[in-house]
Design an enzyme around this catalytic site. Sequence first.
Site, PDB file in Angstrom:
ATOM      1  N   CYS A  43       0.865  -1.186   0.000  1.00 23.02           N
ATOM      2  CA  CYS A  43       0.000   0.000   0.000  1.00 23.02           C
ATOM      3  C   CYS A  43       0.898   1.231   0.000  1.00 23.02           C
ATOM      4  O   CYS A  43       2.063   1.144  -0.409  1.00 23.02           O
ATOM      5  CB  CYS A  43      -0.984  -0.020   1.172  1.00 23.02           C
ATOM      6  SG  CYS A  43      -0.239   0.004   2.809  1.00 23.02           S
ATOM      7  N   ARG A 101      -3.410  -0.644   5.341  1.00 23.88           N
ATOM      8  CA  ARG A 101      -4.012  -1.724   4.544  1.00 23.88           C
ATOM      9  C   ARG A 101      -3.115  -2.939   4.376  1.00 23.88           C
ATOM     10  O   ARG A 101      -3.543  -4.075   4.622  1.00 23.88           O
ATOM     11  CB  ARG A 101      -4.409  -1.180   3.153  1.00 23.88           C
ATOM     12  CG  ARG A 101      -5.537  -0.187   3.198  1.00 23.88           C
ATOM     13  CD  ARG A 101      -5.664   0.599   1.906  1.00 23.88           C
ATOM     14  NE  ARG A 101      -4.540   1.517   1.726  1.00 23.88           N
ATOM     15  CZ  ARG A 101      -4.360   2.305   0.693  1.00 23.88           C
ATOM     16  NH1 ARG A 101      -5.223   2.276  -0.309  1.00 23.88           N
ATOM     17  NH2 ARG A 101      -3.319   3.106   0.623  1.00 23.88           N
ATOM     18  N   ASP A 130      -8.242   3.990   0.917  1.00 22.88           N
ATOM     19  CA  ASP A 130      -7.271   4.363   1.946  1.00 22.88           C
ATOM     20  C   ASP A 130      -8.047   4.806   3.191  1.00 22.88           C
ATOM     21  O   ASP A 130      -8.772   5.807   3.143  1.00 22.88           O
ATOM     22  CB  ASP A 130      -6.416   5.512   1.393  1.00 22.88           C
ATOM     23  CG  ASP A 130      -5.345   5.957   2.371  1.00 22.88           C
ATOM     24  OD1 ASP A 130      -5.408   5.553   3.545  1.00 22.88           O
ATOM     25  OD2 ASP A 130      -4.458   6.706   1.947  1.00 22.88           O
TER      26      ASP A 130
END
Length: 148
Positions: free
Chosen positions: A8, A14, A121
């Site tokens: 990420c 994440r 996000d």
Amino acid sequence: MKKVLMVCLGNICRSPLAEGILEAKVDPEKVLVDSAGTAAYHVGNLPDKRSIEVAAKYGLDITNQRARKFVATDFAKFDFIYAMDESNYNNILLLAKNKKDEDKVKLILNEISEDNHSVPDPYYGGEQGFENVYKMLDEACTIIASKL
Ligand code: 4NP
């Protein structure tokens, strides 16, 4: 040994969740899972508290992880590189040297359906965003684990 890298932006929200979730679904003697970020802002840091909390809620401890940056040598080390969003995907591909490198990179949600969705996000949002990310990644990782 198959090697899977989750990527990420910051490697604190994440991809640490993706690493922890996939790791729990595979045989550690057959599959190695790691994660990295395309940016260096959080290198050396623990995962975000909200990722640690949502993982713990589902029985996973991800506090062994520390953020690192994605580097070009990761192409040689890993068989499968999963990007969380389109921006991560593009930034990873900038470091690819050849088609073999490029072919290792996929958007993780394309494992569920091939329509180029991104894992949103969750950094600037609330806890619900982390729950949402967890559920998407759990679904994708179940499919990835079944194919490894
Ligand atoms: P991640 O989330 O890419 O899922 O780890 C983010 C973490 C940090 C920042 C952005 C996204 N940041 O801008 O610091």
